[in-house]
Write a protein that holds these residues in place. Sequence first.
Motif, PDB file in Angstrom:
ATOM      1  N   GLY A 150      73.257  40.409  61.330  1.00  0.00           N
ATOM      2  CA  GLY A 150      74.421  40.527  60.450  1.00  0.00           C
ATOM      3  C   GLY A 150      75.361  39.348  60.513  1.00  0.00           C
ATOM      4  N   LEU A 187      73.866  36.610  57.943  1.00  0.00           N
ATOM      5  CA  LEU A 187      73.593  36.927  56.543  1.00  0.00           C
ATOM      6  C   LEU A 187      74.865  36.842  55.721  1.00  0.00           C
ATOM      7  CD1 LEU A 187      71.248  40.075  56.829  1.00  0.00           C
ATOM      8  CD2 LEU A 187      70.632  37.641  56.908  1.00  0.00           C
ATOM      9  N   LEU A 194      71.425  45.557  61.965  1.00  0.00           N
ATOM     10  CA  LEU A 194      72.119  44.278  61.813  1.00  0.00           C
ATOM     11  C   LEU A 194      73.086  43.953  62.932  1.00  0.00           C
ATOM     12  CD1 LEU A 194      72.920  44.415  57.981  1.00  0.00           C
ATOM     13  CD2 LEU A 194      70.997  43.298  59.111  1.00  0.00           C
ATOM     14  N   GLU A 195      73.545  44.962  63.679  1.00  0.00           N
ATOM     15  CA  GLU A 195      74.574  44.721  64.683  1.00  0.00           C
ATOM     16  C   GLU A 195      74.131  45.040  66.100  1.00  0.00           C
ATOM     17  OE1 GLU A 195      78.216  46.659  63.616  1.00  0.00           O
ATOM     18  OE2 GLU A 195      78.147  45.916  61.549  1.00  0.00           O
ATOM     19  N   GLU A 255      71.068  46.738  52.799  1.00  0.00           N
ATOM     20  CA  GLU A 255      71.508  48.135  52.765  1.00  0.00           C
ATOM     21  C   GLU A 255      70.886  48.882  51.593  1.00  0.00           C
ATOM     22  OE1 GLU A 255      75.750  48.448  53.049  1.00  0.00           O
ATOM     23  OE2 GLU A 255      75.876  47.123  54.783  1.00  0.00           O
ATOM     24  N   GLN A 258      73.496  39.262  51.003  1.00  0.00           N
ATOM     25  CA  GLN A 258      72.260  39.572  51.721  1.00  0.00           C
ATOM     26  C   GLN A 258      72.378  40.886  52.493  1.00  0.00           C
ATOM     27  OE1 GLN A 258      71.994  35.861  53.885  1.00  0.00           O
ATOM     28  NE2 GLN A 258      70.377  35.071  52.540  1.00  0.00           N
ATOM     29  N   ARG A 259      73.545  41.109  53.086  1.00  0.00           N
ATOM     30  CA  ARG A 259      73.761  42.386  53.775  1.00  0.00           C
ATOM     31  C   ARG A 259      73.674  43.544  52.796  1.00  0.00           C
ATOM     32  NH1 ARG A 259      76.577  42.349  58.980  1.00  0.00           N
ATOM     33  NH2 ARG A 259      77.241  44.442  58.410  1.00  0.00           N
ATOM     34  N   ASP A 260      74.311  43.380  51.656  1.00  0.00           N
ATOM     35  CA  ASP A 260      74.276  44.444  50.647  1.00  0.00           C
ATOM     36  C   ASP A 260      72.842  44.708  50.178  1.00  0.00           C
ATOM     37  OD1 ASP A 260      77.009  44.669  50.805  1.00  0.00           O
ATOM     38  OD2 ASP A 260      77.408  43.465  49.004  1.00  0.00           O
ATOM     39  N   PRO A 307      72.288  50.821  58.563  1.00  0.00           N
ATOM     40  CA  PRO A 307      72.402  49.355  58.481  1.00  0.00           C
ATOM     41  C   PRO A 307      72.904  48.707  59.765  1.00  0.00           C
ATOM     42  CG  PRO A 307      73.244  50.352  56.472  1.00  0.00           C
ATOM     43  CD  PRO A 307      72.963  51.478  57.413  1.00  0.00           C
ATOM     44  N   ARG A 344      77.322  38.186  52.603  1.00  0.00           N
ATOM     45  CA  ARG A 344      77.686  39.534  52.180  1.00  0.00           C
ATOM     46  C   ARG A 344      76.662  40.067  51.185  1.00  0.00           C
ATOM     47  NH1 ARG A 344      79.774  43.706  54.242  1.00  0.00           N
ATOM     48  NH2 ARG A 344      77.800  44.504  53.491  1.00  0.00           N
TER      49      ARG A 344
END
Length: 500
Positions: free
Chosen positions: A485, A488, A478-479, A497, A492-494, A474, A490
């Motif tokens: 990241g 987005l 994203l980073e 992933e 959306q990040r989840d 991830p 939390r």
Amino acid sequence: MTAGAPGTDHGLVDIAIIGGGINGAGIARDAAGRGLKVLLCEKDDFAEGTSSRSGKLVHGGLRYLEYYEFRLVREALIEREVLLASAPHIIWPMRFVLPHSPEQRPAWLIRTGLFLYDHLGGGKQLPPSRGLDLSRAPEGVPLRPEFRRGFEYSDCWVDDARLVILNLLDAARKGARILPRTRAVSARREGDHWRLEMQAEDGGTQVVHARALVNAAGPWVQDVVQGVAGLNSAHHVRLVKGSHIVVPKFWSGPQAYLLQNEDRRVIFVNPYEGNLALIGTTDIPYDGRAEDVAIDDDEVAYLLGVLRRYFRSPPRDGQTVHAFSGVRPLYDDNSENPSAVTRDYVFEMHGTTAQPPLLAIFGGKITTYRRLAEHALGRLEPWFPSMTAAWTARRPLPGGDIGGTFEGFAANLAQAYPDLPGTVIHHYARLYGTRARDLLGSVRSVPDLGRHFGGNFYEREAAFLRETEWATGPADFLERRTKHGLHLTRAQRDAFENYL
């Protein structure tokens, strides 16, 4: 582009490089382009350490003039021009406003330093420095009224992690074997070559035989010399912790600010990702494991305190949206002040011309990585007398062959894909340059981009990163490969992933 299977023997190469940060990536690109067979291994993701945790500037190092680092500053200023031409999609000019704080450095000293900074590198691409009446200039509007005088000068912004990836992409295009998440375990001399044993993320053993070994492990350079190769080192690195915070942007305009603090450190306040600001850095001696570095509350308070001293409406406590720390593996020159430790680089060569060499790199900075690579290969030339001449100063990095201005290129890309959102097209142009057309291919409308993860992030880009840029975890997506990241939620990040 994945690591080899368990038990893989990669045969004989000319140079094996340990470390997938900017120095290792730059050497891999240069060496592969000179006709050498190259293999590079990195124990984590590329640029996961220091090379993605910098202040994200290609700059000469204005403050290094105080420490009489004239050669380093000149080399860095020349390189600033070379890199700007080679990757205008990820490197671009930025103007920095330096409010004068008379109790710190006197105005005459700053004027002298800026005059040298304008002329040491001999470049003409960026506008020169100038004085500012901050009581009248728009750049003074966000500043407290006591700062009535200032200066403005030029440097460049860089997407540091992408700079690493672009060098590795070019190295791979020229035949280098690139192995992410592959740890160097042991190295020993066997006749006229090194036998380097590596371990992939799945536990499988890999071996390569190399005529020369390059140790570009950054903070872990001594661990490789002593622990992997079993040699003694006469040089040492000095670990200095540098931390940054990201806050909502709190001023208007494209300019950045360079602030002199009461302890004589300087803090950069840079526009970041459109509506954010990147603030840093701290310079603190660090004695822990490089893997464990993290920003602490005192550093956040320190950075916010500097902002309060200069700005009318600085960010408040609790407004930090992101923070990161990196360990700078500086060559230990025995300086008492961490801010004064040289940013220059030093090579340590193990082996005579009758032995396969190990070249270890101590120190360095992102701006001078390309020259460092040229110098490293110069040191290895006695073992490779038939390698061709230096070439990277004249060739663009992947995606950098945009022709003309970035704005013109982005406008042409938008015309070619009129039914896609302008923000998405601009994002692709910025990160991928001319490679954006490879990413988009036959895409004509938003549904063609696949699943939407939030912001400007779509499935099409995720697939492109997985297939062409070694992204797997991830944080890779994203980073480091992107900064999605930061935009987005939390949830959306989840969801992303879980998608992986």
